[in-house]
Design a protein around this motif. Sequence first.
Motif, PDB file in Angstrom:
ATOM      1  N   GLY A  16       0.790  -1.226   0.000  1.00 47.01           N
ATOM      2  CA  GLY A  16       0.000   0.000   0.000  1.00 47.01           C
ATOM      3  C   GLY A  16       0.817   1.268   0.000  1.00 47.01           C
ATOM      4  O   GLY A  16       0.263   2.370   0.091  1.00 47.01           O
ATOM      5  N   VAL A  17       2.133   1.146  -0.089  1.00 49.89           N
ATOM      6  CA  VAL A  17       2.978   2.345  -0.029  1.00 49.89           C
ATOM      7  C   VAL A  17       3.857   2.504  -1.266  1.00 49.89           C
ATOM      8  O   VAL A  17       4.686   3.404  -1.317  1.00 49.89           O
ATOM      9  N   ARG A  18       3.689   1.637  -2.249  1.00 43.86           N
ATOM     10  CA  ARG A  18       4.598   1.652  -3.388  1.00 43.86           C
ATOM     11  C   ARG A  18       3.991   2.268  -4.642  1.00 43.86           C
ATOM     12  O   ARG A  18       4.659   2.408  -5.650  1.00 43.86           O
ATOM     13  N   THR A  19       2.699   2.596  -4.579  1.00 43.69           N
ATOM     14  CA  THR A  19       2.080   3.185  -5.758  1.00 43.69           C
ATOM     15  C   THR A  19       0.896   4.058  -5.325  1.00 43.69           C
ATOM     16  O   THR A  19       0.723   4.319  -4.137  1.00 43.69           O
ATOM     17  N   TYR A  20       0.111   4.498  -6.266  1.00 50.83           N
ATOM     18  CA  TYR A  20      -1.005   5.407  -5.977  1.00 50.83           C
ATOM     19  C   TYR A  20      -2.005   4.787  -4.994  1.00 50.83           C
ATOM     20  O   TYR A  20      -2.191   3.571  -4.973  1.00 50.83           O
ATOM     21  N   VAL A  21      -2.653   5.657  -4.202  1.00 53.36           N
ATOM     22  CA  VAL A  21      -3.730   5.218  -3.299  1.00 53.36           C
ATOM     23  C   VAL A  21      -4.971   6.043  -3.649  1.00 53.36           C
ATOM     24  O   VAL A  21      -5.222   7.089  -3.052  1.00 53.36           O
ATOM     25  N   PRO A  22      -5.760   5.575  -4.612  1.00 52.87           N
ATOM     26  CA  PRO A  22      -6.874   6.395  -5.104  1.00 52.87           C
ATOM     27  C   PRO A  22      -8.179   6.215  -4.335  1.00 52.87           C
ATOM     28  O   PRO A  22      -9.259   6.335  -4.891  1.00 52.87           O
ATOM     29  N   SER A  23      -8.096   5.910  -3.056  1.00 56.64           N
ATOM     30  CA  SER A  23      -9.305   5.682  -2.263  1.00 56.64           C
ATOM     31  C   SER A  23      -9.052   6.125  -0.829  1.00 56.64           C
ATOM     32  O   SER A  23      -7.932   5.962  -0.314  1.00 56.64           O
ATOM     33  N   PRO A  24     -10.057   6.657  -0.144  1.00 59.02           N
ATOM     34  CA  PRO A  24      -9.844   7.086   1.251  1.00 59.02           C
ATOM     35  C   PRO A  24      -9.764   5.930   2.239  1.00 59.02           C
ATOM     36  O   PRO A  24      -9.170   6.068   3.314  1.00 59.02           O
ATOM     37  N   THR A  25     -10.361   4.789   1.916  1.00 61.42           N
ATOM     38  CA  THR A  25     -10.513   3.734   2.924  1.00 61.42           C
ATOM     39  C   THR A  25      -9.189   3.162   3.451  1.00 61.42           C
ATOM     40  O   THR A  25      -9.100   2.873   4.648  1.00 61.42           O
ATOM     41  N   PRO A  26      -8.144   2.991   2.621  1.00 64.91           N
ATOM     42  CA  PRO A  26      -6.892   2.472   3.201  1.00 64.91           C
ATOM     43  C   PRO A  26      -6.297   3.388   4.256  1.00 64.91           C
ATOM     44  O   PRO A  26      -5.679   2.914   5.215  1.00 64.91           O
ATOM     45  N   TYR A  27      -6.485   4.698   4.109  1.00 62.19           N
ATOM     46  CA  TYR A  27      -5.990   5.624   5.126  1.00 62.19           C
ATOM     47  C   TYR A  27      -6.747   5.422   6.441  1.00 62.19           C
ATOM     48  O   TYR A  27      -6.166   5.497   7.530  1.00 62.19           O
ATOM     49  N   VAL A  28      -8.053   5.201   6.330  1.00 57.36           N
ATOM     50  CA  VAL A  28      -8.857   4.971   7.539  1.00 57.36           C
ATOM     51  C   VAL A  28      -8.412   3.667   8.213  1.00 57.36           C
ATOM     52  O   VAL A  28      -8.297   3.586   9.440  1.00 57.36           O
ATOM     53  N   LEU A  29      -8.144   2.667   7.389  1.00 59.44           N
ATOM     54  CA  LEU A  29      -7.668   1.386   7.926  1.00 59.44           C
ATOM     55  C   LEU A  29      -6.334   1.570   8.653  1.00 59.44           C
ATOM     56  O   LEU A  29      -6.121   1.037   9.746  1.00 59.44           O
ATOM     57  N   LEU A  30      -5.455   2.343   8.035  1.00 60.59           N
ATOM     58  CA  LEU A  30      -4.142   2.612   8.636  1.00 60.59           C
ATOM     59  C   LEU A  30      -4.300   3.341   9.976  1.00 60.59           C
ATOM     60  O   LEU A  30      -3.643   3.011  10.965  1.00 60.59           O
ATOM     61  N   LEU A  31      -5.186   4.356   9.988  1.00 61.63           N
ATOM     62  CA  LEU A  31      -5.452   5.080  11.231  1.00 61.63           C
ATOM     63  C   LEU A  31      -5.978   4.142  12.307  1.00 61.63           C
ATOM     64  O   LEU A  31      -5.616   4.266  13.483  1.00 61.63           O
ATOM     65  N   THR A  32      -6.826   3.218  11.888  1.00 62.43           N
ATOM     66  CA  THR A  32      -7.427   2.291  12.852  1.00 62.43           C
ATOM     67  C   THR A  32      -6.374   1.400  13.482  1.00 62.43           C
ATOM     68  O   THR A  32      -6.366   1.196  14.699  1.00 62.43           O
TER      69      THR A  32
END
Lengths: 43, 188
Positions: B105-121
């Motif tokens: 999840g850190v090597r290319t584009y992140v075109p969605s908000p949900t992975p950030y929320v997952l990371l925060l969680t």
Amino acid sequence: MYRFGWAWLAPAVIVATGLLLHVPPLVAASIGLISGLSLSGSI
Amino acid sequence: MLLPPNQKLSSLDFRVAAWYVTGTTCGALGTGLAVWMLSGIGGLLPEIARAGVIAIGALFVWLCEQGPLSRWVSLPQARRQIPAEVFGGGLTRGAFRFGFELGTGVRTYVPSPTPYVLLLTIALGQLTLGCALCAALGFGVGRGLPIVVRLLSTNRESVAQAVLRGATIRMAPAATTCVVLAGALSLV
């Protein structure tokens, strides 16, 4: 891009089920699944 | 594309898909474990504060990705495609490496908000190791699932068209962010 459309509803239902049954690992896996699908161009 | 679009699938295609999903899962587990190991700092905050930060963070991330802040705020992400050189060691090995890099999840584009929320969680939710790994496992499987669906469907084009109906570009990210946030808050 290849998309599932509303396929995310399936893990959303699992989230709800995990919440109702108080199964944290199930909820965790489901929100992970939705997040992964959202990046795969599937949502 | 890892799989041929319209040809009959061979055993090699199944191996490629298996290695790809293994790669996405391993990459996600690596990131999940790393974030979980750094998550002790979240314990300094009371439960209500952690939940508040996750909720506000989710709203902020959505505003930055899909909402009015998208013009001004750029969320951290690697703005590049994964290089084709990952396939230098062969197709199956390349599928694993490609999947692994996507899964982190850190090597290319992140075109969605949900992975950030997952990371925060995972970072702030004070999850157990099992829950953090389950979240990472789900992420990796979700990242790799489309190739499995393509592999299993006999008519891949018609399946893609059928499931496209009802998808709206702007609404789906908001809805999925809400679902992920609801699940995240229940874990805090």
